[in-house]
Design a protein around this motif. Structure first.
Motif, PDB file in Angstrom:
ATOM      1  N   ASN A 140      51.976  28.668  34.053  1.00  0.00           N
ATOM      2  CA  ASN A 140      50.968  28.285  33.076  1.00  0.00           C
ATOM      3  C   ASN A 140      49.631  28.980  33.313  1.00  0.00           C
ATOM      4  O   ASN A 140      48.798  29.037  32.419  1.00  0.00           O
ATOM      5  N   PHE A 141      49.412  29.460  34.518  1.00  0.00           N
ATOM      6  CA  PHE A 141      48.180  30.173  34.832  1.00  0.00           C
ATOM      7  C   PHE A 141      48.304  31.634  34.424  1.00  0.00           C
ATOM      8  O   PHE A 141      49.371  32.242  34.570  1.00  0.00           O
ATOM      9  N   ASP A 142      47.199  32.228  33.923  1.00  0.00           N
ATOM     10  CA  ASP A 142      47.183  33.678  33.921  1.00  0.00           C
ATOM     11  C   ASP A 142      46.808  34.107  35.342  1.00  0.00           C
ATOM     12  O   ASP A 142      46.456  33.282  36.193  1.00  0.00           O
ATOM     13  N   VAL A 143      46.883  35.393  35.613  1.00  0.00           N
ATOM     14  CA  VAL A 143      46.784  35.840  37.003  1.00  0.00           C
ATOM     15  C   VAL A 143      45.411  35.544  37.603  1.00  0.00           C
ATOM     16  O   VAL A 143      45.295  35.235  38.797  1.00  0.00           O
ATOM     17  N   MET A 144      44.342  35.602  36.811  1.00  0.00           N
ATOM     18  CA  MET A 144      43.015  35.316  37.355  1.00  0.00           C
ATOM     19  C   MET A 144      42.816  33.816  37.553  1.00  0.00           C
ATOM     20  O   MET A 144      42.165  33.391  38.515  1.00  0.00           O
ATOM     21  N   GLU A 145      43.365  32.979  36.680  1.00  0.00           N
ATOM     22  CA  GLU A 145      43.334  31.537  36.913  1.00  0.00           C
ATOM     23  C   GLU A 145      44.082  31.202  38.202  1.00  0.00           C
ATOM     24  O   GLU A 145      43.654  30.353  38.984  1.00  0.00           O
ATOM     25  N   GLU A 146      45.190  31.889  38.400  1.00  0.00           N
ATOM     26  CA  GLU A 146      45.973  31.683  39.614  1.00  0.00           C
ATOM     27  C   GLU A 146      45.159  32.070  40.847  1.00  0.00           C
ATOM     28  O   GLU A 146      45.136  31.342  41.852  1.00  0.00           O
ATOM     29  N   ALA A 147      44.459  33.204  40.758  1.00  0.00           N
ATOM     30  CA  ALA A 147      43.642  33.657  41.884  1.00  0.00           C
ATOM     31  C   ALA A 147      42.536  32.650  42.200  1.00  0.00           C
ATOM     32  O   ALA A 147      42.293  32.321  43.366  1.00  0.00           O
ATOM     33  N   ARG A 148      41.867  32.159  41.159  1.00  0.00           N
ATOM     34  CA  ARG A 148      40.785  31.193  41.388  1.00  0.00           C
ATOM     35  C   ARG A 148      41.323  29.886  41.955  1.00  0.00           C
ATOM     36  O   ARG A 148      40.698  29.268  42.832  1.00  0.00           O
ATOM     37  N   ALA A 149      42.477  29.454  41.465  1.00  0.00           N
ATOM     38  CA  ALA A 149      43.061  28.198  41.949  1.00  0.00           C
ATOM     39  C   ALA A 149      43.476  28.315  43.417  1.00  0.00           C
ATOM     40  O   ALA A 149      43.226  27.412  44.216  1.00  0.00           O
ATOM     41  N   VAL A 150      44.114  29.416  43.771  1.00  0.00           N
ATOM     42  CA  VAL A 150      44.538  29.626  45.160  1.00  0.00           C
ATOM     43  C   VAL A 150      43.314  29.677  46.077  1.00  0.00           C
ATOM     44  O   VAL A 150      43.315  29.112  47.174  1.00  0.00           O
ATOM     45  N   LEU A 181      39.661  38.354  43.056  1.00  0.00           N
ATOM     46  CA  LEU A 181      38.349  37.815  42.702  1.00  0.00           C
ATOM     47  C   LEU A 181      37.244  38.829  42.941  1.00  0.00           C
ATOM     48  O   LEU A 181      36.127  38.660  42.441  1.00  0.00           O
ATOM     49  N   ARG A 182      37.542  39.883  43.695  1.00  0.00           N
ATOM     50  CA  ARG A 182      36.568  40.958  43.921  1.00  0.00           C
ATOM     51  C   ARG A 182      36.566  41.977  42.795  1.00  0.00           C
ATOM     52  O   ARG A 182      35.726  42.874  42.761  1.00  0.00           O
ATOM     53  N   LEU A 183      37.518  41.856  41.892  1.00  0.00           N
ATOM     54  CA  LEU A 183      37.643  42.831  40.805  1.00  0.00           C
ATOM     55  C   LEU A 183      36.471  42.691  39.836  1.00  0.00           C
ATOM     56  O   LEU A 183      36.031  41.574  39.535  1.00  0.00           O
ATOM     57  N   HIS A 184      35.987  43.804  39.335  1.00  0.00           N
ATOM     58  CA  HIS A 184      34.894  43.817  38.354  1.00  0.00           C
ATOM     59  C   HIS A 184      35.282  42.955  37.148  1.00  0.00           C
ATOM     60  O   HIS A 184      36.437  43.000  36.701  1.00  0.00           O
ATOM     61  N   PRO A 185      34.362  42.146  36.602  1.00  0.00           N
ATOM     62  CA  PRO A 185      34.710  41.257  35.475  1.00  0.00           C
ATOM     63  C   PRO A 185      35.357  41.983  34.300  1.00  0.00           C
ATOM     64  O   PRO A 185      36.279  41.443  33.671  1.00  0.00           O
ATOM     65  N   ASP A 186      34.901  43.201  33.974  1.00  0.00           N
ATOM     66  CA  ASP A 186      35.521  43.941  32.875  1.00  0.00           C
ATOM     67  C   ASP A 186      36.987  44.267  33.187  1.00  0.00           C
ATOM     68  O   ASP A 186      37.853  44.224  32.313  1.00  0.00           O
ATOM     69  N   LEU A 187      37.248  44.581  34.452  1.00  0.00           N
ATOM     70  CA  LEU A 187      38.616  44.885  34.848  1.00  0.00           C
ATOM     71  C   LEU A 187      39.466  43.627  34.922  1.00  0.00           C
ATOM     72  O   LEU A 187      40.666  43.666  34.658  1.00  0.00           O
ATOM     73  N   GLN A 188      38.859  42.502  35.260  1.00  0.00           N
ATOM     74  CA  GLN A 188      39.589  41.233  35.219  1.00  0.00           C
ATOM     75  C   GLN A 188      40.086  40.945  33.804  1.00  0.00           C
ATOM     76  O   GLN A 188      41.220  40.490  33.613  1.00  0.00           O
ATOM     77  N   ALA A 189      39.238  41.217  32.808  1.00  0.00           N
ATOM     78  CA  ALA A 189      39.642  40.985  31.417  1.00  0.00           C
ATOM     79  C   ALA A 189      40.810  41.883  31.026  1.00  0.00           C
ATOM     80  O   ALA A 189      41.740  41.456  30.328  1.00  0.00           O
ATOM     81  N   ILE A 190      40.781  43.129  31.501  1.00  0.00           N
ATOM     82  CA  ILE A 190      41.876  44.050  31.203  1.00  0.00           C
ATOM     83  C   ILE A 190      43.160  43.585  31.881  1.00  0.00           C
ATOM     84  O   ILE A 190      44.247  43.633  31.305  1.00  0.00           O
ATOM     85  N   LEU A 191      43.028  43.116  33.115  1.00  0.00           N
ATOM     86  CA  LEU A 191      44.189  42.602  33.848  1.00  0.00           C
ATOM     87  C   LEU A 191      44.811  41.427  33.108  1.00  0.00           C
ATOM     88  O   LEU A 191      46.034  41.376  32.905  1.00  0.00           O
ATOM     89  N   ALA A 205      40.618  46.398  43.521  1.00  0.00           N
ATOM     90  CA  ALA A 205      39.773  45.357  44.111  1.00  0.00           C
ATOM     91  C   ALA A 205      39.383  45.682  45.547  1.00  0.00           C
ATOM     92  O   ALA A 205      38.425  45.111  46.074  1.00  0.00           O
ATOM     93  N   LEU A 206      40.102  46.600  46.192  1.00  0.00           N
ATOM     94  CA  LEU A 206      39.753  47.017  47.548  1.00  0.00           C
ATOM     95  C   LEU A 206      38.488  47.858  47.576  1.00  0.00           C
ATOM     96  O   LEU A 206      37.833  47.980  48.612  1.00  0.00           O
ATOM     97  N   LEU A 207      38.145  48.442  46.431  1.00  0.00           N
ATOM     98  CA  LEU A 207      37.002  49.341  46.378  1.00  0.00           C
ATOM     99  C   LEU A 207      35.716  48.557  46.188  1.00  0.00           C
ATOM    100  O   LEU A 207      35.714  47.441  45.673  1.00  0.00           O
ATOM    101  N   LEU A 282      43.167  41.463  51.937  1.00  0.00           N
ATOM    102  CA  LEU A 282      44.208  41.798  50.968  1.00  0.00           C
ATOM    103  C   LEU A 282      45.600  41.561  51.526  1.00  0.00           C
ATOM    104  O   LEU A 282      46.454  40.966  50.865  1.00  0.00           O
ATOM    105  N   LEU A 283      45.844  42.009  52.761  1.00  0.00           N
ATOM    106  CA  LEU A 283      47.201  42.039  53.298  1.00  0.00           C
ATOM    107  C   LEU A 283      47.555  40.820  54.143  1.00  0.00           C
ATOM    108  O   LEU A 283      48.731  40.506  54.310  1.00  0.00           O
TER     109      LEU A 283
END
Length: 303
Positions: A140-150, A181-191, A205-207, A282-283
């Motif tokens: 039910n989560f999109d991937v960013m909701e999942e990231a924030r929840a975790v 969560l380190r990903l740029h907000p514009d890139l989060q929207a694309i994801l 997000a590593l950059l 990350l790892l």
């Protein structure tokens, strides 16, 4: 004193225990089904990791039919954990099913079936865990909701390892979600739109934040047709949601993912210590151990 004889009634036992007793009277009704509870008696989880409920069109059928009851905890159980939460006059707080509750309000259904599960209210972390686990299991989560929840759960438990254990996932999976969560907000929207594979998002997000969008613009990894085994894009041919999603100019040589990352890291001037911190997040510990072995293998290769 004469010994007491006869059976003790549960009702008498419940009335005799105090708030500090190890016997919880509410636990005796855990799992009880209640039909047609008025919506005014139901409060949405104030700590729902999904936040505001939007885009409820897929739940329009709830006006006619509710396929599954909501999981709720009683008012008293909730307020024992969060006495300052504003839940109005509600008798129950919804732990699982907040979208269904929002849809019932939106489409005009007056009541919903619920199951009272006060055992979920053992602690603040068990409430959060219950809300997250069901949503992840049902996708039910999109991937960013999942990231924030975790991330919320890991912070609540003060341990990514314990969050992984509760969610029945690896520490690496938890770390890989949190790094998004380190990903740029514009890139989060694309994801979230499906135009970027999760694998590529993790690499970007590593950059450093200032280098991420350049890496996405100049690389070939953002091709909407790219899919990664086990983590497909949400749509085979999604429409770009941002100017960042445009393809590179025709005729430009396509770069591999590691070439894009290497160039971006060099431009950002990231030092070894910064890279080590990012890679560990990350790892995870297990992944870093594997990386150490791989780096040793690379060092032994002929130049």
């Amino acid at each position: 004193m004469a010994a007491r004889t006869g059976r003790i009634k549960l009702s008498e036992l419940a009335s005799s225990v105090g708030p500090s007793s190890s016997v919880d009277p509410q636990s005796r009704i855990d799992g009880v089904f209640r039909r047609d509870v008025p919506l005014l008696h139901l409060a949405a989880n104030p700590r729902n990791p999904r936040g505001v409920q939007t885009d409820l069109d897929d739940l329009s059928s709830i006006y006619d039919q509710q396929l599954q009851p909501l999981s709720v905890v009683s008012r008293d159980s909730w307020l024992r954990l969060w006495p300052d939460d504003a839940i109005g006059d509600a008798k129950y707080v919804v732990v699982n099913g907040c979208r269904r509750l929002a849809a019932a309000h939106h489409f005009g259904r007056p009541s919903l079936d619920v199951v009272i599960r006060d055992s979920l209210a053992t602690s603040e972390s068990t409430i959060l865990e219950a809300a997250i686990t069901e949503n992840i299991a049902r996708k039910n989560f999109d991937v960013m909701e999942e990231a924030r929840a975790v991330d919320l759960l890991a912070n609540e438990l003060s341990s990514a390892a314990e969050a992984a254990r509760r969610l029945k996932r690896t520490e690496g999976w938890v770390s890989q979600r949190r790094v998004l969560l380190r990903l740029h907000p514009d890139l989060q929207a694309i994801l979230v739109s499906g135009a970027m594979p999760v694998r590529v998002a993790r690499e970007l997000a590593l950059l450093p934040a200032g280098a991420q969008t350049d890496a996405w613009r100049t690389g070939s990894a953002h091709d909407p047709g790219v899919e990664t085994a086990g983590e497909p894009t949400h749509d085979a041919n999604p429409a770009p949601t941002d100017s960042l999603a445009k393809s590179p100019r025709k005729g430009r040589p396509r770069l591999t993912n590691h070439e894009v990352l290497a160039r971006a890291v060099r431009r950002a001037g990231a030092d070894a210590e910064t890279l080590a911190d990012v890679l560990f997040e990350l790892l995870g510990e297990e992944g870093v151990a594997t990386l150490t072995v791989l780096l040793g293998d690379r060092r032994d290769l002929p130049r």
